[in-house]
Design an enzyme around this catalytic site. Structure first.
Site, PDB file in Angstrom:
ATOM      1  N   LYS A  35       0.780  -1.285  -0.127  1.00 49.82           N
ATOM      2  CA  LYS A  35       0.100  -0.023   0.208  1.00 49.82           C
ATOM      3  C   LYS A  35       0.889   1.278   0.059  1.00 49.82           C
ATOM      4  O   LYS A  35       1.852   1.198   0.225  1.00 49.82           O
ATOM      5  CB  LYS A  35      -0.941   0.077   1.237  1.00 49.82           C
ATOM      6  N   ARG A  91     -10.226   0.293  15.223  1.00 47.27           N
ATOM      7  CA  ARG A  91     -10.144   0.799  13.829  1.00 47.27           C
ATOM      8  C   ARG A  91     -11.373   0.069  13.155  1.00 47.27           C
ATOM      9  O   ARG A  91     -12.473   0.314  13.585  1.00 47.27           O
ATOM     10  CB  ARG A  91      -8.954   0.858  13.423  1.00 47.27           C
ATOM     11  N   HIS A 150      -5.907  -7.025  13.305  1.00 45.16           N
ATOM     12  CA  HIS A 150      -4.743  -6.265  13.316  1.00 45.16           C
ATOM     13  C   HIS A 150      -4.444  -5.874  14.471  1.00 45.16           C
ATOM     14  O   HIS A 150      -5.290  -5.482  15.401  1.00 45.16           O
ATOM     15  CB  HIS A 150      -4.895  -5.051  12.221  1.00 45.16           C
ATOM     16  N   ARG A 193       1.071 -10.950   7.080  1.00 44.97           N
ATOM     17  CA  ARG A 193       1.057  -9.917   6.163  1.00 44.97           C
ATOM     18  C   ARG A 193       2.086  -8.617   6.507  1.00 44.97           C
ATOM     19  O   ARG A 193       1.994  -7.418   7.010  1.00 44.97           O
ATOM     20  CB  ARG A 193      -0.414  -9.004   6.704  1.00 44.97           C
ATOM     21  N   TYR A 234      16.275  31.384   4.262  1.00 47.66           N
ATOM     22  CA  TYR A 234      14.921  31.977   4.669  1.00 47.66           C
ATOM     23  C   TYR A 234      15.077  32.436   6.278  1.00 47.66           C
ATOM     24  O   TYR A 234      15.203  31.350   6.956  1.00 47.66           O
ATOM     25  CB  TYR A 234      13.731  31.179   4.152  1.00 47.66           C
ATOM     26  N   CYS A 280      14.280  24.964   2.639  1.00 48.23           N
ATOM     27  CA  CYS A 280      13.591  25.733   1.442  1.00 48.23           C
ATOM     28  C   CYS A 280      12.815  24.378   0.810  1.00 48.23           C
ATOM     29  O   CYS A 280      12.896  23.106   1.088  1.00 48.23           O
ATOM     30  CB  CYS A 280      14.547  26.050   0.611  1.00 48.23           C
ATOM     31  N   ASP A 304      13.003  23.234  -2.302  1.00 52.05           N
ATOM     32  CA  ASP A 304      13.805  22.392  -3.288  1.00 52.05           C
ATOM     33  C   ASP A 304      15.242  22.312  -2.867  1.00 52.05           C
ATOM     34  O   ASP A 304      16.050  21.775  -3.667  1.00 52.05           O
ATOM     35  CB  ASP A 304      13.781  22.958  -4.734  1.00 52.05           C
TER      36      ASP A 304
END
Ligand SMILES: *Cc1c(COP(=O)(O)O)cnc(C)c1O
Length: 371
Positions: free
Chosen positions: A37, A135, A164, A220, A264, A310, A312
């Site tokens: 997932k 859940r 689970h 799992r 910054y 930043c 990037d």
């Protein structure tokens, strides 16, 4: 190399992933459902699924129907279980595509059944028991009745029952014992009624490593097939190998005068003349914008990130690396010489878990598959 043209990328070692699947097959002696997932926890769903199946996994686990459909569209024929909730409007499509759904409540099972029976079909389902996670699923005290009811539905092919664990990554706590007791109570009642489904399962990675009593008919594992620890208290054994490395490059190397602001907000100021490098990685790639929390490996040394992250880019001090040049490879997760930064190290620095670190690696970062 193919990465020569890039300044920020992931290297995914598919042989490491195959190795980790083989470890689970040998440790548990059970069929393995590889949980892929969330784009295989950031590693790339299609390529990871293919490697897992090559190594002997027989099921794929996903969170959502659209992930299951993407696997079918890629040509995978293996069994697929959708672990999350699926809207009843998808049930007939699931039946058509041989995708197994999780039934989380009686009325939802009835809705899937009605949608499929109307077309003369049955959809494969596994019933979810809430043994203590709070859940999805029916509480254990009502679990046997829930499963017996689903077995009567004309549009359902009830193949499995599962639960689970909430705290299997904290071995030694009694919660998992309590969950096991509630879940086995349901299975025993079904057995006594002669209606135990063919596939009973419970174990996530941590339980697959630390709770042999939870193996039942299938395991799992997710996080540990990527070679990552379910938690610091439930590490993977020796023999598991981390699958993912995250790399970038030096994109600028220059001397700044003393007292010069960096990034910054000028949250860092050079204390003296200082050689400052820039890297092509930022929060838009999945590096957290947290002050004084990040580091990287340059020239086999661990260096801190200076000042604000930043979108990037980030800056690093290069005083100890006079040979550093624009284009040099920099490691954010992985090894460089003797030095190493793990997803766990980043998680600790950010106050989160390794799962969130790799799931947070952005789609714009290209994945390069090895082996
Ligand atoms: C995500 C998930 C798993 C895998 O958990 P890991 O801790 O990554 O091994 C197993 N089962 C279910 C229901 C899940 O949602």
């Amino acid at each position: 190399m193919d990465t020569d043209l890039y300044t920020n990328w992931l290297e995914i070692d598919l042989e490491a992933l195959r190795n980790n699947i083989r470890q689970f097959l040998s440790i548990t002696a059970r069929p393995v459902m590889a949980v892929v997932k969330a784009n295989a926890y950031g590693h790339g769903m299609i390529e990871s699924a293919r490697a897992a199946l090559e190594a002997g996994a027989t099921w794929l686990g996903v969170a959502r129907m659209e992930e299951a459909l993407a696997l079918r569209q890629a040509g995978f024929l293996a069994r697929i279980l959708v672990l999350g909730y699926t809207v009843p409007g998808r049930a007939a499509e699931a039946a058509r595509e041989n995708i197994t759904l999780t039934v989380t409540a009686p009325e939802i099972g009835q809705a899937y059944s009605a949608a499929c029976a109307g077309m003369g079909r049955r959809v494969s389902v596994h019933a979810k028991i809430d043994s203590g996670m709070g859940r999805l699923g029916v509480l254990a005290e009502d679990g046997a009745e829930f499963v017996l009811g689903l077995l009567e539905e004309p549009g359902l092919d009830l193949e499995g029952v599962y639960t689970h664990f909430a705290r299997a990554d904290e071995p030694g706590r009694p919660t998992t014992d309590d969950q096991m007791a509630r879940f086995t109570g349901v299975i025993d009642a079904l057995q006594a009624a002669g209606r135990r489904p063919r596939l009973v399962h419970a174990a996530n990675s941590a339980a697959s490593l630390y709770r042999p009593d939870s193996y039942f008919d299938l395991v799992r594992p997710g996080i540990a097939i990527y070679g990552l620890n379910p938690s610091p208290d439930a590490p993977v054994p020796a023999g598991f190998v981390a699958v993912l490395s995250w790399k970038t490059r030096l994109t600028s190397v220059k001397l700044l005068p003393a007292g010069h602001g960096v990034s910054y907000g000028h949250r860092y100021t050079t204390p003296a003349v200082q050689r400052i490098g820039a890297l092509a990685v930022g929060y838009a790639d999945g590096l957290r914008r947290k002050l004084d929390a990040n580091s990287c490996l340059v020239g086999g040394r661990r260096l801190p990130v200076l000042g604000t992250v930043c979108m990037d880019q980030v800056m690093v001090p290069l005083d100890e690396l006079p040979g550093a040049r624009v284009g040099d490879e920099v490691v954010l997760i992985g090894r460089q010489g003797e030095a190493q930064i793990s997803a766990d190290d980043l998680a600790a620095a950010w106050g989160t878990i390794n799962y969130e670190v790799t799931c947070g690696l952005a789609a714009r970062v290209p994945r390069f598959y090895r082996n």
